[in-house]
Design a protein around this motif. Sequence first.
Motif, PDB file in Angstrom:
ATOM      1  N   MET A 119       0.812  -1.212   0.000  1.00 21.14           N
ATOM      2  CA  MET A 119       0.000   0.000   0.000  1.00 21.14           C
ATOM      3  C   MET A 119       0.849   1.268   0.000  1.00 21.14           C
ATOM      4  O   MET A 119       0.536   2.215  -0.722  1.00 21.14           O
ATOM      5  CB  MET A 119      -0.949  -0.012   1.207  1.00 21.14           C
ATOM      6  N   THR A 120       1.908   1.295   0.806  1.00 19.41           N
ATOM      7  CA  THR A 120       2.729   2.516   0.849  1.00 19.41           C
ATOM      8  C   THR A 120       3.435   2.751  -0.489  1.00 19.41           C
ATOM      9  O   THR A 120       3.460   3.881  -0.990  1.00 19.41           O
ATOM     10  CB  THR A 120       3.772   2.459   1.985  1.00 19.41           C
ATOM     11  N   SER A 121       3.973   1.682  -1.078  1.00 16.48           N
ATOM     12  CA  SER A 121       4.649   1.839  -2.375  1.00 16.48           C
ATOM     13  C   SER A 121       3.659   2.206  -3.477  1.00 16.48           C
ATOM     14  O   SER A 121       3.944   3.062  -4.317  1.00 16.48           O
ATOM     15  CB  SER A 121       5.391   0.557  -2.747  1.00 16.48           C
ATOM     16  N   SER A 122       2.492   1.558  -3.465  1.00 10.51           N
ATOM     17  CA  SER A 122       1.480   1.867  -4.481  1.00 10.51           C
ATOM     18  C   SER A 122       0.961   3.289  -4.317  1.00 10.51           C
ATOM     19  O   SER A 122       0.754   3.997  -5.311  1.00 10.51           O
ATOM     20  CB  SER A 122       0.319   0.870  -4.392  1.00 10.51           C
ATOM     21  N   TYR A 123       0.768   3.719  -3.063  1.00  8.76           N
ATOM     22  CA  TYR A 123       0.300   5.089  -2.827  1.00  8.76           C
ATOM     23  C   TYR A 123       1.340   6.103  -3.281  1.00  8.76           C
ATOM     24  O   TYR A 123       0.987   7.150  -3.861  1.00  8.76           O
ATOM     25  CB  TYR A 123      -0.037   5.294  -1.351  1.00  8.76           C
ATOM     26  N   ALA A 124       2.614   5.816  -3.033  1.00 11.76           N
ATOM     27  CA  ALA A 124       3.679   6.715  -3.488  1.00 11.76           C
ATOM     28  C   ALA A 124       3.655   6.845  -5.006  1.00 11.76           C
ATOM     29  O   ALA A 124       3.785   7.951  -5.557  1.00 11.76           O
ATOM     30  CB  ALA A 124       5.038   6.204  -3.009  1.00 11.76           C
ATOM     31  N   LEU A 125       3.465   5.733  -5.696  1.00 13.22           N
ATOM     32  CA  LEU A 125       3.394   5.770  -7.163  1.00 13.22           C
ATOM     33  C   LEU A 125       2.122   6.461  -7.640  1.00 13.22           C
ATOM     34  O   LEU A 125       2.133   7.163  -8.657  1.00 13.22           O
ATOM     35  CB  LEU A 125       3.484   4.347  -7.717  1.00 13.22           C
ATOM     36  N   TYR A 126       1.032   6.289  -6.912  1.00 16.76           N
ATOM     37  CA  TYR A 126      -0.211   7.010  -7.233  1.00 16.76           C
ATOM     38  C   TYR A 126       0.011   8.519  -7.121  1.00 16.76           C
ATOM     39  O   TYR A 126      -0.425   9.293  -7.985  1.00 16.76           O
ATOM     40  CB  TYR A 126      -1.332   6.557  -6.296  1.00 16.76           C
ATOM     41  N   ARG A 127       0.704   8.955  -6.079  1.00 19.76           N
ATOM     42  CA  ARG A 127       0.989  10.387  -5.899  1.00 19.76           C
ATOM     43  C   ARG A 127       1.802  10.962  -7.055  1.00 19.76           C
ATOM     44  O   ARG A 127       1.658  12.128  -7.403  1.00 19.76           O
ATOM     45  CB  ARG A 127       1.741  10.619  -4.594  1.00 19.76           C
ATOM     46  N   LEU A 128       2.656  10.118  -7.648  1.00 15.74           N
ATOM     47  CA  LEU A 128       3.468  10.558  -8.781  1.00 15.74           C
ATOM     48  C   LEU A 128       2.737  10.402 -10.119  1.00 15.74           C
ATOM     49  O   LEU A 128       3.293  10.712 -11.175  1.00 15.74           O
ATOM     50  CB  LEU A 128       4.777   9.761  -8.836  1.00 15.74           C
ATOM     51  N   GLY A 129       1.499   9.897 -10.074  1.00 20.40           N
ATOM     52  CA  GLY A 129       0.727   9.702 -11.296  1.00 20.40           C
ATOM     53  C   GLY A 129       1.082   8.440 -12.044  1.00 20.40           C
ATOM     54  O   GLY A 129       0.750   8.296 -13.223  1.00 20.40           O
ATOM     55  N   CYS A 130       1.753   7.504 -11.367  1.00 20.41           N
ATOM     56  CA  CYS A 130       2.190   6.257 -12.016  1.00 20.41           C
ATOM     57  C   CYS A 130       1.224   5.106 -11.813  1.00 20.41           C
ATOM     58  O   CYS A 130       1.383   4.051 -12.437  1.00 20.41           O
ATOM     59  CB  CYS A 130       3.570   5.859 -11.498  1.00 20.41           C
ATOM     60  N   LEU A 131       0.252   5.253 -10.924  1.00 13.08           N
ATOM     61  CA  LEU A 131      -0.767   4.214 -10.706  1.00 13.08           C
ATOM     62  C   LEU A 131      -2.128   4.887 -10.577  1.00 13.08           C
ATOM     63  O   LEU A 131      -2.239   5.962  -9.980  1.00 13.08           O
ATOM     64  CB  LEU A 131      -0.475   3.422  -9.429  1.00 13.08           C
ATOM     65  N   PRO A 132      -3.180   4.252 -11.103  1.00 13.72           N
ATOM     66  CA  PRO A 132      -4.522   4.828 -10.970  1.00 13.72           C
ATOM     67  C   PRO A 132      -5.082   4.621  -9.555  1.00 13.72           C
ATOM     68  O   PRO A 132      -4.680   3.690  -8.854  1.00 13.72           O
ATOM     69  CB  PRO A 132      -5.332   4.046 -12.004  1.00 13.72           C
ATOM     70  N   ALA A 133      -6.033   5.477  -9.182  1.00 16.34           N
ATOM     71  CA  ALA A 133      -6.643   5.388  -7.848  1.00 16.34           C
ATOM     72  C   ALA A 133      -7.360   4.053  -7.654  1.00 16.34           C
ATOM     73  O   ALA A 133      -7.370   3.500  -6.551  1.00 16.34           O
ATOM     74  CB  ALA A 133      -7.608   6.547  -7.637  1.00 16.34           C
ATOM     75  N   TRP A 134      -7.955   3.516  -8.730  1.00 16.90           N
ATOM     76  CA  TRP A 134      -8.698   2.258  -8.587  1.00 16.90           C
ATOM     77  C   TRP A 134      -7.799   1.110  -8.151  1.00 16.90           C
ATOM     78  O   TRP A 134      -8.271   0.164  -7.528  1.00 16.90           O
ATOM     79  CB  TRP A 134      -9.476   1.897  -9.849  1.00 16.90           C
ATOM     80  N   PHE A 135      -6.511   1.211  -8.454  1.00 19.20           N
ATOM     81  CA  PHE A 135      -5.600   0.141  -8.051  1.00 19.20           C
ATOM     82  C   PHE A 135      -5.466   0.099  -6.528  1.00 19.20           C
ATOM     83  O   PHE A 135      -5.429  -0.973  -5.931  1.00 19.20           O
ATOM     84  CB  PHE A 135      -4.233   0.334  -8.712  1.00 19.20           C
ATOM     85  N   LEU A 136      -5.408   1.265  -5.885  1.00 18.40           N
ATOM     86  CA  LEU A 136      -5.343   1.314  -4.420  1.00 18.40           C
ATOM     87  C   LEU A 136      -6.611   0.727  -3.808  1.00 18.40           C
ATOM     88  O   LEU A 136      -6.552   0.009  -2.806  1.00 18.40           O
ATOM     89  CB  LEU A 136      -5.152   2.750  -3.941  1.00 18.40           C
ATOM     90  N   ILE A 137      -7.739   1.030  -4.426  1.00 16.70           N
ATOM     91  CA  ILE A 137      -9.013   0.475  -3.947  1.00 16.70           C
ATOM     92  C   ILE A 137      -9.017  -1.039  -4.106  1.00 16.70           C
ATOM     93  O   ILE A 137      -9.430  -1.775  -3.208  1.00 16.70           O
ATOM     94  CB  ILE A 137     -10.202   1.120  -4.700  1.00 16.70           C
ATOM     95  N   LEU A 138      -8.510  -1.521  -5.244  1.00 12.30           N
ATOM     96  CA  LEU A 138      -8.451  -2.960  -5.498  1.00 12.30           C
ATOM     97  C   LEU A 138      -7.619  -3.682  -4.440  1.00 12.30           C
ATOM     98  O   LEU A 138      -8.038  -4.703  -3.890  1.00 12.30           O
ATOM     99  CB  LEU A 138      -7.865  -3.219  -6.893  1.00 12.30           C
ATOM    100  N   VAL A 139      -6.446  -3.136  -4.123  1.00 11.31           N
ATOM    101  CA  VAL A 139      -5.571  -3.759  -3.112  1.00 11.31           C
ATOM    102  C   VAL A 139      -6.274  -3.820  -1.762  1.00 11.31           C
ATOM    103  O   VAL A 139      -6.242  -4.840  -1.071  1.00 11.31           O
ATOM    104  CB  VAL A 139      -4.235  -2.987  -3.003  1.00 11.31           C
TER     105      VAL A 139
END
Length: 196
Positions: free
Chosen positions: A83-103
């Motif tokens: 979650m922390t790594s995915s959120y960091a990538l989301y903040r940089l625009g490298c992952l969509p928000a739905w991916f965090l919800i999926l996890v």
Amino acid sequence: MYTTGKKYAAFVLINCLTLSRIPLSVFAYMEITTGTIRGMYYLCLFLGIAVSDFLDGKCARAFHVQSSFGAIVDVICDFFYIMTSSYALYRLGCLPAWFLILVTVKLFEFILTSCLVRRIQYRSHVFMFDRVGRYTAIGFYILPTVIVLCSIYLPSLVFIIRYVFCISLLLFSLISSYQRFTATVKTNRMHPALET
């Protein structure tokens, strides 16, 4: 045979190994959010996290100190890193928000279905694992590292790789969810007297 003192020491050390993923995950998060990621440094952090995850279970079985506490801490530490790594990538625009919800949804589904099956079957294991779910979890685990390394060394391909990875993990997640809920319903039908 191990003495009680040695088993307790092994239990503490192995759980410390598991918990070492928390500070390593924080360092990984900080490295991603700096904006200028050092590829080798991040890779070393990831390898430390992965080795910790691999060894803690092996050592717990070798020293016969498996426990519900250790299993729960292991899942929490895995989720914290993902979650922390995915959120960091989301903040940089490298992952969509739905991916965090999926996890997050997959974690709660994993816990819920495991609790339901354990309550009905009185299993000794805390969690119920499914094969597709294991592969999905591995995908969640390595995705941040794949994106980080691709953005450094293969920037022209990072969008395609990220897209293929995210869609694949979504499909695997749906298959895993189907299998887990089917197994839970089947277990309920096999033990109707235990339903409340």
